[in-house]
Write a protein that holds these residues in place. Structure first.
Motif, PDB file in Angstrom:
ATOM      1  N   GLN A   4      -6.810  -3.968  -6.705  1.00  0.00           N
ATOM      2  CA  GLN A   4      -7.899  -3.052  -6.271  1.00  0.00           C
ATOM      3  C   GLN A   4      -7.866  -3.823  -4.563  1.00  0.00           C
ATOM      4  O   GLN A   4      -8.838  -3.208  -4.140  1.00  0.00           O
ATOM      5  CB  GLN A   4      -9.085  -3.515  -6.843  1.00  0.00           C
ATOM      6  N   LYS A   5      -6.650  -4.214  -4.304  1.00  0.00           N
ATOM      7  CA  LYS A   5      -7.072  -4.922  -2.655  1.00  0.00           C
ATOM      8  C   LYS A   5      -4.772  -4.678  -2.534  1.00  0.00           C
ATOM      9  O   LYS A   5      -5.111  -4.049  -1.603  1.00  0.00           O
ATOM     10  CB  LYS A   5      -7.418  -6.557  -3.129  1.00  0.00           C
ATOM     11  N   ASP A   6      -4.412  -4.813  -2.874  1.00  0.00           N
ATOM     12  CA  ASP A   6      -3.141  -4.026  -2.639  1.00  0.00           C
ATOM     13  C   ASP A   6      -2.455  -3.164  -2.576  1.00  0.00           C
ATOM     14  O   ASP A   6      -1.286  -3.096  -1.707  1.00  0.00           O
ATOM     15  CB  ASP A   6      -2.010  -5.249  -3.455  1.00  0.00           C
ATOM     16  N   LEU A   7      -2.909  -2.190  -2.627  1.00  0.00           N
ATOM     17  CA  LEU A   7      -2.789  -0.432  -3.019  1.00  0.00           C
ATOM     18  C   LEU A   7      -4.213   0.418  -2.349  1.00  0.00           C
ATOM     19  O   LEU A   7      -5.097  -0.060  -3.283  1.00  0.00           O
ATOM     20  CB  LEU A   7      -2.215  -0.455  -4.386  1.00  0.00           C
ATOM     21  N   LEU A   8      -3.110   1.159  -1.843  1.00  0.00           N
ATOM     22  CA  LEU A   8      -4.981   2.501  -1.189  1.00  0.00           C
ATOM     23  C   LEU A   8      -4.261   3.374  -1.928  1.00  0.00           C
ATOM     24  O   LEU A   8      -3.575   4.374  -1.357  1.00  0.00           O
ATOM     25  CB  LEU A   8      -4.531   2.426   0.345  1.00  0.00           C
ATOM     26  N   PRO A   9      -5.643   4.480  -2.558  1.00  0.00           N
ATOM     27  CA  PRO A   9      -4.961   5.760  -2.600  1.00  0.00           C
ATOM     28  C   PRO A   9      -5.280   6.577  -1.475  1.00  0.00           C
ATOM     29  O   PRO A   9      -6.432   6.085  -0.482  1.00  0.00           O
ATOM     30  CB  PRO A   9      -6.302   5.721  -3.941  1.00  0.00           C
ATOM     31  N   VAL A  10      -4.813   7.288  -1.620  1.00  0.00           N
ATOM     32  CA  VAL A  10      -4.429   8.423  -0.192  1.00  0.00           C
ATOM     33  C   VAL A  10      -4.668   9.573  -0.578  1.00  0.00           C
ATOM     34  O   VAL A  10      -5.737   9.929  -0.060  1.00  0.00           O
ATOM     35  CB  VAL A  10      -2.250   7.812   0.439  1.00  0.00           C
ATOM     36  N   VAL A  11      -4.124  10.243  -1.855  1.00  0.00           N
ATOM     37  CA  VAL A  11      -4.507  11.786  -1.751  1.00  0.00           C
ATOM     38  C   VAL A  11      -4.173  12.031  -3.665  1.00  0.00           C
ATOM     39  O   VAL A  11      -3.378  11.171  -4.230  1.00  0.00           O
ATOM     40  CB  VAL A  11      -3.974  12.612  -1.219  1.00  0.00           C
ATOM     41  N   VAL A  54      -0.817   3.986  -0.073  1.00  0.00           N
ATOM     42  CA  VAL A  54       0.594   2.842   0.370  1.00  0.00           C
ATOM     43  C   VAL A  54       0.048   1.398  -0.389  1.00  0.00           C
ATOM     44  O   VAL A  54      -1.174   0.916  -0.525  1.00  0.00           O
ATOM     45  CB  VAL A  54       0.396   3.449   1.592  1.00  0.00           C
ATOM     46  N   PRO A  55       0.850   0.507   0.437  1.00  0.00           N
ATOM     47  CA  PRO A  55       0.747  -0.698   0.339  1.00  0.00           C
ATOM     48  C   PRO A  55      -0.818  -0.631   1.948  1.00  0.00           C
ATOM     49  O   PRO A  55      -0.792  -0.174   1.916  1.00  0.00           O
ATOM     50  CB  PRO A  55       1.414  -1.493   0.475  1.00  0.00           C
ATOM     51  N   ALA A  56      -1.734  -1.890   0.858  1.00  0.00           N
ATOM     52  CA  ALA A  56      -2.545  -2.073   1.814  1.00  0.00           C
ATOM     53  C   ALA A  56      -2.393  -2.704   2.949  1.00  0.00           C
ATOM     54  O   ALA A  56      -0.506  -3.254   3.228  1.00  0.00           O
ATOM     55  CB  ALA A  56      -3.308  -3.264   1.877  1.00  0.00           C
ATOM     56  N   GLY A  57      -2.973  -2.821   4.467  1.00  0.00           N
ATOM     57  CA  GLY A  57      -2.753  -2.345   5.790  1.00  0.00           C
ATOM     58  C   GLY A  57      -1.415  -1.745   6.781  1.00  0.00           C
ATOM     59  O   GLY A  57      -1.537  -1.091   7.199  1.00  0.00           O
ATOM     60  N   THR A  58      -1.505  -0.344   5.797  1.00  0.00           N
ATOM     61  CA  THR A  58      -1.582   0.903   5.869  1.00  0.00           C
ATOM     62  C   THR A  58      -1.918   1.265   7.366  1.00  0.00           C
ATOM     63  O   THR A  58      -3.042   1.359   6.822  1.00  0.00           O
ATOM     64  CB  THR A  58      -0.507   1.916   5.624  1.00  0.00           C
ATOM     65  N   PRO A  59      -1.588   1.755   8.032  1.00  0.00           N
ATOM     66  CA  PRO A  59      -2.404   2.451   9.590  1.00  0.00           C
ATOM     67  C   PRO A  59      -3.133   4.162   9.211  1.00  0.00           C
ATOM     68  O   PRO A  59      -2.595   4.321   7.808  1.00  0.00           O
ATOM     69  CB  PRO A  59      -1.245   2.203  10.574  1.00  0.00           C
ATOM     70  N   GLN A  60      -4.277   3.864   9.253  1.00  0.00           N
ATOM     71  CA  GLN A  60      -5.345   4.916   9.005  1.00  0.00           C
ATOM     72  C   GLN A  60      -4.562   6.207   9.379  1.00  0.00           C
ATOM     73  O   GLN A  60      -4.799   6.697   8.691  1.00  0.00           O
ATOM     74  CB  GLN A  60      -6.408   4.470   9.700  1.00  0.00           C
ATOM     75  N   ALA A  61      -4.229   6.269  10.511  1.00  0.00           N
ATOM     76  CA  ALA A  61      -3.151   7.549  11.026  1.00  0.00           C
ATOM     77  C   ALA A  61      -2.602   7.791  10.363  1.00  0.00           C
ATOM     78  O   ALA A  61      -2.102   8.268   9.928  1.00  0.00           O
ATOM     79  CB  ALA A  61      -2.541   7.452  12.598  1.00  0.00           C
ATOM     80  N   ILE A  62      -1.008   7.267   9.421  1.00  0.00           N
ATOM     81  CA  ILE A  62      -0.088   7.469   8.750  1.00  0.00           C
ATOM     82  C   ILE A  62      -1.063   7.774   7.253  1.00  0.00           C
ATOM     83  O   ILE A  62      -0.434   9.324   6.690  1.00  0.00           O
ATOM     84  CB  ILE A  62       0.084   6.052   7.991  1.00  0.00           C
ATOM     85  N   ILE A  63      -2.096   7.422   6.675  1.00  0.00           N
ATOM     86  CA  ILE A  63      -3.185   7.887   5.391  1.00  0.00           C
ATOM     87  C   ILE A  63      -3.253   9.234   5.747  1.00  0.00           C
ATOM     88  O   ILE A  63      -3.409   9.742   4.616  1.00  0.00           O
ATOM     89  CB  ILE A  63      -3.790   6.787   4.977  1.00  0.00           C
ATOM     90  N   LYS A  64      -4.202   9.144   6.955  1.00  0.00           N
ATOM     91  CA  LYS A  64      -4.271  10.296   7.218  1.00  0.00           C
ATOM     92  C   LYS A  64      -3.485  11.730   7.285  1.00  0.00           C
ATOM     93  O   LYS A  64      -3.628  12.965   6.676  1.00  0.00           O
ATOM     94  CB  LYS A  64      -5.599  10.506   8.634  1.00  0.00           C
ATOM     95  N   GLU A  65      -2.149  11.237   7.948  1.00  0.00           N
ATOM     96  CA  GLU A  65      -1.348  12.476   7.846  1.00  0.00           C
ATOM     97  C   GLU A  65      -0.598  12.933   6.308  1.00  0.00           C
ATOM     98  O   GLU A  65      -0.248  14.338   6.659  1.00  0.00           O
ATOM     99  CB  GLU A  65      -0.364  11.731   8.607  1.00  0.00           C
ATOM    100  N   LEU A  66      -0.902  11.739   5.854  1.00  0.00           N
ATOM    101  CA  LEU A  66      -0.274  11.636   4.624  1.00  0.00           C
ATOM    102  C   LEU A  66      -1.375  12.819   3.267  1.00  0.00           C
ATOM    103  O   LEU A  66      -0.874  13.547   2.784  1.00  0.00           O
ATOM    104  CB  LEU A  66       0.103  11.077   3.832  1.00  0.00           C
TER     105      LEU A  66
END
Length: 309
Positions: free
Chosen positions: A98-105, A242-254
């Motif tokens: 719930q903390k170390d991974l971020l859902p992207v899409v 993606v792993p937590a801490g990934t820049p929001q710009a990269i998350i948005k691009e993916l």
């Protein structure tokens, strides 16, 4: 490419190959969908997407590797709801789901298909229930591994009906399907990319699908709810983390790149042919689904007294 600010420097993303980790065996439902996404994402981002299958521990080995990787967008995870199930059921995971991974899409939400051997006496869900009642704890069902989505589809079925069966875990969906066709196990809640071709090719008998509504790829099949098992509903969702801490710009691009891929007629056609229900979800929608699913499975697992650690 997009500019990503790192300190005072500006780097283009992506400027090198990306690794997509999949925690399931080649040929499994999640592997099939993940590779379709990887292929078109590679074209969209103009960089190779290298798929690495790291099976084991119901997908947790790959999830752990991604959770502990550098959060720079070059190591991503393609996962399914087995991840939420593991987080809900296993307090001993080597990462915090719930903390170390971020859902992207999110890309898909597909029902499982309940199949039996062609020589099975079961011609319907009611028949299978009667068989389970006649021999409590004697019939067996397969899965692609302990804690995986197809395992939990079976456990949810047993918990909902109050019946018992022996769970036989395999190292992937393909070997489970092989033993179902060969008569070594009695039933299997297969992922659609694995189970639908068996049904369409007359290699196995399909009894029902697990979704609330009928599946568009095989509308003649009834749902388990229609078969008399009230309240039963489950779908296999799949998506990118993606792993937590990934820049929001990269998350948005993916996120944007994958959503555009899912809009193409070519991808919609490939999903349909693979027996996958396309379900585009942006980052917020996918996050809501992921965290709500963790809460849902905690309740189911506690009720059924399932131990996955």
């Amino acid at each position: 490419m997009i500019p990503v600010f790192v300190g005072s420097a500006v780097a283009a993303y992506p400027e090198k190959p990306i690794k997509m980790m999949i925690g399931y065996a080649p040929g499994s439902s999640t592997d099939i969908v993940g590779r379709m996404i990887a292929n078109d994402l590679s074209l969209a981002l103009k960089q190779p997407i290298i798929v690495e299958n790291r099976g084991g521990a119901a997908g947790s080995l790959a999830a752990d590797a991604v959770a502990k990787s550098t959060p720079d967008g070059y190591t991503i995870l393609f996962a399914q709801n087995g991840l939420a199930i593991n987080v809900a059921a296993n307090p001993k995971l080597p990462f915090n789901g719930q903390k170390d991974l971020l859902p992207v899409v999110g890309v898909a939400a597909t029902p499982h298909i309940l199949i039996v051997n062609n020589n099975s006496p079961a011609k319907s869900v009611a028949d299978l229930i009667a068989m389970l009642k006649a021999d409590p704890g004697k019939l067996s069902f397969g899965s692609s591994g302990i804690g995986n989505s197809d395992h939990m589809a079976g456990e949810l079925f047993l918990a909902t009906t109050g019946l018992q069966a022996i769970h036989i875990p395999y190292k992937g969906g393909s070997p489970a399907a092989t033993d179902l066709v060969g008569g070594q196990i009695d039933f299997y809640f297969a992922g659609m990319p694995v189970g639908l071709p068996l049904y369409k090719g007359d290699k196995a008998r399909a009894l029902a699908v697990t979704s609330k509504n009928r599946f568009s790829g095989a509308p003649e099949l009834v749902t388990i709810q229609e078969s008399g098992v009230k309240g039963y509903e489950m779908a296999l969702w799949q998506g990118v983390f993606v792993p937590a801490g990934t820049p929001q710009a990269i998350i948005k691009e993916l996120n944007n790149a994958v959503l555009k891929i899912l809009e193409t007629p070519e991808m919609k056609d490939r999903f349909q042919k693979a027996g996958v229900q396309i379900a585009p979800m942006n980052t917020q929608q996918f996050s809501d689904l992921y965290f709500s699913d963790i809460a849902r499975w905690k309740v189911v697992i506690e009720k059924a007294k399932i131990k996955l650690d």
